[in-house]
Design an enzyme around this catalytic site. Structure first.
Site, PDB file in Angstrom:
ATOM      1  N   THR A   1      34.156 -21.951  28.375  1.00 31.36           N
ATOM      2  CA  THR A   1      34.646 -22.388  27.066  1.00 31.36           C
ATOM      3  C   THR A   1      33.556 -22.946  26.167  1.00 31.36           C
ATOM      4  O   THR A   1      33.801 -23.196  24.980  1.00 31.36           O
ATOM      5  CB  THR A   1      35.718 -23.484  27.232  1.00 31.36           C
ATOM      6  OG1 THR A   1      35.136 -24.608  27.912  1.00 31.36           O
ATOM      7  CG2 THR A   1      36.910 -22.971  28.021  1.00 31.36           C
ATOM      8  N   LYS A   2      32.350 -23.141  26.687  1.00 30.02           N
ATOM      9  CA  LYS A   2      31.304 -23.802  25.915  1.00 30.02           C
ATOM     10  C   LYS A   2      30.726 -22.884  24.833  1.00 30.02           C
ATOM     11  O   LYS A   2      30.883 -21.663  24.878  1.00 30.02           O
ATOM     12  CB  LYS A   2      30.178 -24.271  26.847  1.00 30.02           C
ATOM     13  CG  LYS A   2      30.629 -25.321  27.865  1.00 30.02           C
ATOM     14  CD  LYS A   2      31.063 -26.604  27.180  1.00 30.02           C
ATOM     15  CE  LYS A   2      31.254 -27.752  28.160  1.00 30.02           C
ATOM     16  NZ  LYS A   2      32.460 -27.630  28.993  1.00 30.02           N
ATOM     17  N   ASN A   3      30.015 -23.485  23.872  1.00 26.52           N
ATOM     18  CA  ASN A   3      29.390 -22.696  22.801  1.00 26.52           C
ATOM     19  C   ASN A   3      28.462 -21.633  23.369  1.00 26.52           C
ATOM     20  O   ASN A   3      28.437 -20.487  22.905  1.00 26.52           O
ATOM     21  CB  ASN A   3      28.586 -23.603  21.868  1.00 26.52           C
ATOM     22  CG  ASN A   3      29.451 -24.564  21.083  1.00 26.52           C
ATOM     23  OD1 ASN A   3      30.461 -25.045  21.586  1.00 26.52           O
ATOM     24  ND2 ASN A   3      29.045 -24.869  19.860  1.00 26.52           N
TER      25      ASN A   3
END
Length: 391
Positions: free
Chosen positions: A198-200
Site C-alpha cells: 500500500t505504500k507510495n
C-alpha cells in the site's frame, strides 16, 4: 453545510493496485525474468542495484535492504546499539511496529503526545519528557513521518544536540518526503522505510530499507540482517534473518523511477480534495476542532508532503464511514486505538487520558481514497457523498 443529494454514487476503491500494474506490467515482468535467469534470489545484484538507487533518492550515503518495514525499524535501532537499559521516545499514534521494534531491541518505549495539526510526534511533549526523571535513560527519539509528512525536524535536531541523543526516522510512509528540502532518510542518524504494497513505493510483498549517514550503522545493519554473520557460518552476534529478496528489489527499482511523478500526482489530488471540500462548504474554521465541520490535512510549510494518506478529521466519524461503506466508497481509520491503549501493551502502565490529543485523533480521523491513478470524477464522488451525509 452544502445541500447535496446523491442517489447512486459510483464505487470508489480505497486503493486500486491494478491501475498501476497495467502501466508497468511489461517492465515488472522483465525485471522478474532477469532475476529468474540470474538465479540469484537473495541479496543478489538486483538488491545491490536497488540499494544504490534508493540511497541516491534519499540523499543518504548508505542503504540496506531488508525483509519488511517492521524489520527496518528494528535494524535501524539495533544497528545504532539501542538495547537493554535504553529508553526510546516515540508516538502513541502510529502503527504497532513503531513500538514493537523498540521492545524487540530490549529497550523501553516512552510515549509523548502528538501535534494536533499534523498528527506527528510533538517536540514540546518530548522535551517535557526528557526533562522528567524518566528521561535520564533515553538514548534515542523515534519520530514517525505520519501520512507522508516529516515531523518537525528542526525541533528534534535541537533536542538531539541538547541531550546528545540519536534521532531515528520511522519513515515507513514517507519515501520521497522532504524537510527543508532534505529527503526523509537523510535527516536522522538512521531511517526505516516500508515497501508494503500500500505504500507510495511498493513491493509485490513485504520489503523494507534502512538508510543511514553512518558507516558504522551501515556495517552493523548488514551483519544483523544475516544472523549476525560477516563471514558465512561465523556468527559474531545474534542477528536475524531479514534479507531483501532479489525479485522485490527488482520490482522496487522499476517503480522507483516513477515515484517522483506519482508523489506529485498525490499532492495534486490532495489539493483537489481541499478545493472540493471548500467548494462544498464542508470545512471547519478551526484547524483542530470538528465542532463546525471537517478539518482538512495541514501541511507544514517546511515539509514536502507525499500524501501517503489524505486524512481528514470529521464529526460523527464512524457514522460517516458506514455511510461511505454502504455506498461502496473506500475509507480507512489510521489509527482507531492509540498504542498506549493496546491490550498487549497494557503492562507499560499507560491509561486512558494520558495522551488526550492522540485519543481525540483516534476518534476523528478518516483516510479517504488516495493513490496516483485516482480520477477527478472519483474524488468528486467522494466529496459529494460526504456532503450528502451532512446535509
Amino acid at each position: 453545510m452544502a445541500d447535496v443529494t446523491i442517489r447512486k454514487p459510483q464505487p470508489v476503491p480505497m486503493l486500486d493496485f491494478s491501475r498501476q500494474f497495467a502501466v508497468l506490467r511489461q517492465e515488472i515482468f522483465d525485471s522478474i525474468e532477469a532475476v529468474c535467469t540470474s538465479q540469484h534470489f537473495i541479496l543478489g545484484p538486483q538488491v545491490t542495484s536497488f540499494e544504490h538507487a534508493a540511497a541516491t533518492a534519499c540523499a543518504a550515503p548508505h542503504a540496506i535492504g531488508c525483509a519488511s518495514g517492521t524489520d527496518a525499524i528494528w535494524l535501524a535501532l539495533a544497528a545504532a546499539n539501542v538495547g537493554p537499559g535504553d529508553a526510546v521516545i516515540t508516538t502513541p499514534f502510529s502503527f504497532f511496529a513503531t513500538v514493537s521494534a523498540i521492545l524487540r531491541c530490549g529497550a523501553t518505549p516512552l510515549l509523548a503526545d502528538i501535534d494536533p495539526a499534523t498528527f506527528n510526534l510533538s517536540a514540546p511533549a518530548v522535551a517535557k519528557l526528557l526533562d522528567s526523571p524518566v528521561g535520564r535513560n533515553v538514548k534515542a527519539i523515534l519520530p514517525v513521518h505520519l501520512y507522508g509528512q516529516c515531523a518537525d525536524w528542526d525541533a528534534f535536531t535541537a533536542l538531539k544536540q541538547n541531550h546528545k541523543l540519536l534521532l531515528i526516522e520511522d519513515a515507513a510512509q514517507a519515501f520521497g518526503a522532504t524537510w527543508n528540502g532534505v529527503p526523509a532518510g537523510a535527516l536522522g542518524d538512521a531511517a526505516a522505510f516500508s515497501f508494503y504494497p500500500t505504500k507510495n513505493l511498493s513491493a509485490m510483498g513485504d520489503a523494507g530499507l534502512v538508510t543511514t549517514t553512518s558507516a558504522a550503522i551501515d556495517d552493523h545493519a548488514r551483519v544483523l540482517r544475516a544472523h549476525g554473520m560477516r563471514r558465512r557460518y561465523y556468527h559474531e552476534e545474534i542477528g536475524w534473518n531479514s534479507r531483501l529478496d532479489s525479485i522485490q528489489a527488482a520490482v522496487l527499482e522499476v517503480k522507483l523511477r516513477y515515484l517522483p511523478k506519482w508523489n506529485q500526482q498525490r499532492r495534486d489530488h490532495a489539493a483537489r480534495y481541499d478545493q472540493l471540500f471548500h467548494k462544498a462548504n464542508l470545512t471547519a474554521d478551526s484547524t483542530a476542532s470538528t465542532d463546525k465541520g471537517i478539518v482538512l490535512p495541514i501541511t507544514d510549510p517546511r515539509a514536502g508532503h507525499v500524501f501517503h494518506q489524505y486524512v481528514i478529521r470529521t464529526p460523527r466519524r464512524d457514522e460517516l464511514r458506514q455511510y461511505l461503506t454502504d455506498r461502496k466508497i473506500g475509507s480507512e481509520i489510521y489509527y482507531p486505538v492509540p498504542l498506549h491503549l493496546q491490550t498487549s501493551l497494557s503492562y507499560l502502565s499507560y491509561k486512558q487520558g494520558d495522551f488526550p490529543i492522540s485519543e481525540a485523533a483516534a476518534d476523528e480521523v478518516l483516510a479517504l481514497p488516495m493513490y496516483p491513478e485516482l480520477r477527478e470524477d472519483e474524488q468528486q464522488t467522494v466529496v459529494d457523498t460526504i456532503a450528502s451525509f451532512y446535509q
